[in-house]
Design a protein around this motif. Structure first.
Motif, mmCIF file in Angstrom:
data_model
loop_
_atom_site.group_PDB
_atom_site.id
_atom_site.type_symbol
_atom_site.label_atom_id
_atom_site.label_comp_id
_atom_site.label_asym_id
_atom_site.label_seq_id
_atom_site.Cartn_x
_atom_site.Cartn_y
_atom_site.Cartn_z
ATOM 1 N N ARG A 78 4.345 -4.252 -2.440
ATOM 2 C CA ARG A 78 3.911 -3.281 -1.432
ATOM 3 C C ARG A 78 2.844 -2.336 -1.980
ATOM 4 N N ALA A 79 2.060 -1.798 -1.023
ATOM 5 C CA ALA A 79 1.082 -0.742 -1.317
ATOM 6 C C ALA A 79 1.183 0.279 -0.187
ATOM 7 N N PHE A 80 0.831 1.526 -0.489
ATOM 8 C CA PHE A 80 1.008 2.598 0.499
ATOM 9 C C PHE A 80 -0.345 3.134 0.991
ATOM 10 N N ILE A 81 -0.364 3.429 2.283
ATOM 11 C CA ILE A 81 -1.547 4.047 2.904
ATOM 12 C C ILE A 81 -1.293 5.550 2.961
ATOM 13 N N VAL A 82 -2.138 6.317 2.270
ATOM 14 C CA VAL A 82 -1.933 7.774 2.208
ATOM 15 C C VAL A 82 -3.181 8.495 2.708
ATOM 16 N N ALA A 83 -2.917 9.655 3.332
ATOM 17 C CA ALA A 83 -4.034 10.457 3.861
ATOM 18 C C ALA A 83 -4.160 11.777 3.130
ATOM 19 N N ASN A 85 -2.435 14.423 -0.425
ATOM 20 C CA ASN A 85 -1.644 14.490 -1.656
ATOM 21 C C ASN A 85 -0.149 14.538 -1.360
ATOM 22 N N SER A 86 0.214 15.168 -0.250
ATOM 23 C CA SER A 86 1.639 15.221 0.103
ATOM 24 C C SER A 86 2.162 13.825 0.418
ATOM 25 N N ASP A 87 1.318 12.992 1.076
ATOM 26 C CA ASP A 87 1.713 11.594 1.309
ATOM 27 C C ASP A 87 1.903 10.863 -0.025
ATOM 28 N N LEU A 88 0.985 11.122 -0.935
ATOM 29 C CA LEU A 88 1.036 10.454 -2.242
ATOM 30 C C LEU A 88 2.315 10.824 -2.999
ATOM 31 N N LYS A 89 2.685 12.120 -2.936
ATOM 32 C CA LYS A 89 3.896 12.571 -3.621
ATOM 33 C C LYS A 89 5.153 11.958 -3.010
ATOM 34 N N SER A 90 5.136 11.729 -1.701
ATOM 35 C CA SER A 90 6.337 11.215 -1.027
ATOM 36 C C SER A 90 6.678 9.782 -1.445
ATOM 37 N N VAL A 91 5.685 9.039 -1.938
ATOM 38 C CA VAL A 91 5.938 7.642 -2.329
ATOM 39 C C VAL A 91 5.740 7.422 -3.827
ATOM 40 N N ALA A 92 5.566 8.505 -4.563
ATOM 41 C CA ALA A 92 5.236 8.385 -5.987
ATOM 42 C C ALA A 92 6.340 7.692 -6.790
ATOM 43 N N LYS A 93 7.606 7.863 -6.374
ATOM 44 C CA LYS A 93 8.722 7.310 -7.146
ATOM 45 C C LYS A 93 9.087 5.886 -6.734
ATOM 46 N N ILE A 94 8.384 5.345 -5.748
ATOM 47 C CA ILE A 94 8.668 3.980 -5.300
ATOM 48 C C ILE A 94 7.714 3.016 -6.009
ATOM 49 N N GLU A 95 8.272 1.979 -6.605
ATOM 50 C CA GLU A 95 7.436 1.007 -7.310
ATOM 51 C C GLU A 95 6.488 0.334 -6.326
ATOM 52 N N SER A 96 5.204 0.244 -6.698
ATOM 53 C CA SER A 96 4.217 -0.353 -5.794
ATOM 54 C C SER A 96 3.018 -0.858 -6.584
ATOM 55 N N LEU A 97 2.106 -1.529 -5.849
ATOM 56 C CA LEU A 97 0.852 -1.989 -6.452
ATOM 57 C C LEU A 97 -0.207 -0.898 -6.444
ATOM 58 N N GLY A 98 0.111 0.228 -5.822
ATOM 59 C CA GLY A 98 -0.841 1.334 -5.767
ATOM 60 C C GLY A 98 -0.902 1.945 -4.376
ATOM 61 N N SER A 99 -1.789 2.908 -4.224
ATOM 62 C CA SER A 99 -1.965 3.595 -2.934
ATOM 63 C C SER A 99 -3.417 3.463 -2.469
ATOM 64 N N ILE A 100 -3.575 3.380 -1.145
ATOM 65 C CA ILE A 100 -4.911 3.275 -0.537
ATOM 66 C C ILE A 100 -5.177 4.574 0.244
ATOM 67 N N PHE A 101 -6.211 5.295 -0.178
ATOM 68 C CA PHE A 101 -6.561 6.555 0.489
ATOM 69 C C PHE A 101 -7.464 6.258 1.702
ATOM 70 N N THR A 102 -7.070 6.786 2.851
ATOM 71 C CA THR A 102 -7.817 6.508 4.094
ATOM 72 C C THR A 102 -9.209 7.128 4.087
ATOM 73 N N GLU A 103 -9.438 8.143 3.246
ATOM 74 C CA GLU A 103 -10.729 8.825 3.218
ATOM 75 C C GLU A 103 -11.736 8.144 2.292
ATOM 76 N N LEU A 104 -11.271 7.126 1.516
ATOM 77 C CA LEU A 104 -12.173 6.447 0.577
ATOM 78 C C LEU A 104 -12.503 5.052 1.088
ATOM 79 N N ASP A 105 -13.346 4.336 0.326
ATOM 80 C CA ASP A 105 -13.786 2.989 0.713
ATOM 81 C C ASP A 105 -12.574 2.061 0.751
ATOM 82 N N LEU A 106 -12.217 1.630 1.973
ATOM 83 C CA LEU A 106 -11.006 0.819 2.130
ATOM 84 C C LEU A 106 -11.164 -0.576 1.521
ATOM 85 N N LEU A 107 -12.344 -1.196 1.666
ATOM 86 C CA LEU A 107 -12.547 -2.556 1.164
ATOM 87 C C LEU A 107 -12.357 -2.621 -0.349
#
Length: 450
Positions: A78-83, A85-107
């Motif tokens: 899994r990977a998380f879509i975050v908008a 820093n609070s979104d990022l903190k909410s999933v920080a303890k869950i193992e994942s492939l990383g987070s995708i920030f909606t404000e940056l280059d999605l591709l």
């Protein structure tokens, strides 16, 4: 790195996320399934079994717990879509492939997640292949480990084994078996105690033989039953092991000794360290010892057969030099001479009889302590400490001697009831002389009545 096309799903309550990511994945030739609620996603996952899930951080919680705590999703990447820093903190303890920030280059971020997915998937595949390889060749590995352990064991115990063999070879000319056993096993640290048993064919007992050594222990005689045995059988060997084992703390090894390669007449019981019970080549040690044992017994038998007789003068001289600690046992052979006087048609093989008596009596005491006083008596000079055992052994031995085989004549009915009488003689010149005179007086009386 070769791209592996996974089955991808996106879970987001934001329609814009679903549209945007669907377009990006389509551009890289991957079709994805989009869901705006967890229930529909879970139903679809049961059917499709997704490999990779993109979840908006705000939609991770489901029924009061993380969506990925559910058993069916624990192994899904899994990977998380975050908008924020609070979104990022909410999933920080869950193992994942990383987070995708909606404000940056999605591709760029999606390609990064897919690279992570491919690396992890490739690593998992390699691990699975290694596990399969390991399972396939596990028996070979175990055999190799066992072989290496065996070689290590041989090296560890080989030194002691060759030392024992060398000592046996060095003492191969020893004339006393008890001394040989003491020389071989007394120095060995892995041997705690040593017991030597000799078979007394007259009493049908295995008698523990005392020898001068720190490891020699006291063990009671072992009766082998009513049936007379030429040698110790398997049941007798087991009795030795069981009885000695009950008296010691460590395992017991029994070694069978035979003078003719068939009949076991001596048993050596060794209390050994547990590690040496199976890691030591006891079979070779037994074979070497039995070979030397046969050599000693046969040499002693030959010596008994050809030994020069000691007479009354040697015995009286020995008595005069000894003040205490010894006793005399006399074997009365006068019945033989009495019968020969009564029956002139009988002959007696004195030479063979005397040879056999020396061989038999040498089991009780040394040849140097056997005296031929006359053709009417044989005297044994024994230690007080062993008098009772020696006296009983002499009586049993003489009771079982078949005198008929030494006589030649047609009517042997008179011979069947004949026996050799055994009696004690006090250890003094006076007693020895008076005993000889009593035998002479007995003969004179018999002659006067003929």
């Amino acid at each position: 790195m070769t791209m592996i096309s996974p089955k991808v799903a996106i879970l987001s309550s934001m329609i814009e996320d679903c549209k945007g990511f669907s377009k990006i994945f389509k551009n890289i030739n991957i079709l994805i399934d989009s869901f705006d609620d967890a229930d529909s996603f879970l139903i679809s996952h049961i059917q499709r079994q997704y490999d990779l899930v993109l979840v908006r951080a705000q939609d991770v919680d489901y029924e009061g717990q993380s969506l990925f705590d559910r058993p069916e999703l624990k192994k899904v990447q899994r990977a998380f879509i975050v908008a924020s820093n609070s979104d990022l903190k909410s999933v920080a303890k869950i193992e994942s492939l990383g987070s995708i920030f909606t404000e940056l280059d999605l591709l760029v971020q999606v390609r990064g997640v897919l690279d992570q997915y491919n690396r992890k998937t490739s690593l998992i595949r390699q691990v699975n292949q290694l596990e399969t390889f390991h399972d396939k060749y596990r028996h070979k590995q175990e055999a190799l480990v066992a072989s290496l352990e065996s070689e290590r064991t041989k090296t560890l115990y080989g030194k002691d084994f060759f030392e024992v063999c060398d000592i046996i070879n060095f003492n191969k000319d020893e004339s006393d078996f008890k001394s040989l056993i003491a020389n071989v096993f007394e120095p060995q640290e892995f041997v705690t105690s040593v017991t030597v048993f000799d078979l007394n064919s007259n009493t049908n007992k295995l008698c523990a033989v005392k020898y001068d050594g720190m490891k020699n222990i006291n063990v009671p005689d072992i009766w082998l039953g009513h049936i007379k045995l030429r040698g110790v059988n398997e049941n007798g060997m087991n009795m030795v092991k069981n009885i000695v084992s009950s008296l010691v703390h460590n395992p017991v090894v029994t070694l069978a000794m035979s003078a003719n390669g068939v009949d076991i007449t001596t048993v050596v019981a060794l209390e050994v360290d547990r590690d040496y019970l199976f890691n030591f080549n006891w079979q070779v040690v037994e074979s070497l010892l039995s070979g030397v044992y046969a050599q000693i017994v046969n040499a002693n038998t030959h010596s008994a057969a050809v030994a020069s007789a000691q007479g009354p003068f040697e015995l009286l001289g020995q008595i005069s030099q000894t003040t205490h600690g010894r006793n005399l046992i006399a074997v009365d052979t006068s019945e033989i001479s009495d019968l020969l006087e009564l029956r002139s048609d009988f002959d007696f093989d004195w030479e063979t009889f005397w040879r056999d008596m020396k061989i038999n009596l040498s089991q009780i005491t040394n040849l140097s302590n056997i005296y031929n006083i006359s053709f009417e008596s044989i005297v044994l000079d024994v230690e007080n400490d062993f008098f009772e055992e020696s006296f009983a052994a002499a009586k049993d031995l003489c009771k079982n001697i078949r005198l008929a085989k030494y006589f030649s004549g047609k009517d042997k009915s008179l011979i069947l009831s004949m026996s050799l009488n055994v009696f004690e003689v006090p250890y003094s010149q006076y007693s020895m002389v008076t005993t000889a005179r009593k035998l002479k007086a007995k003969r004179s009386f018999q002659e006067s009545t003929i």
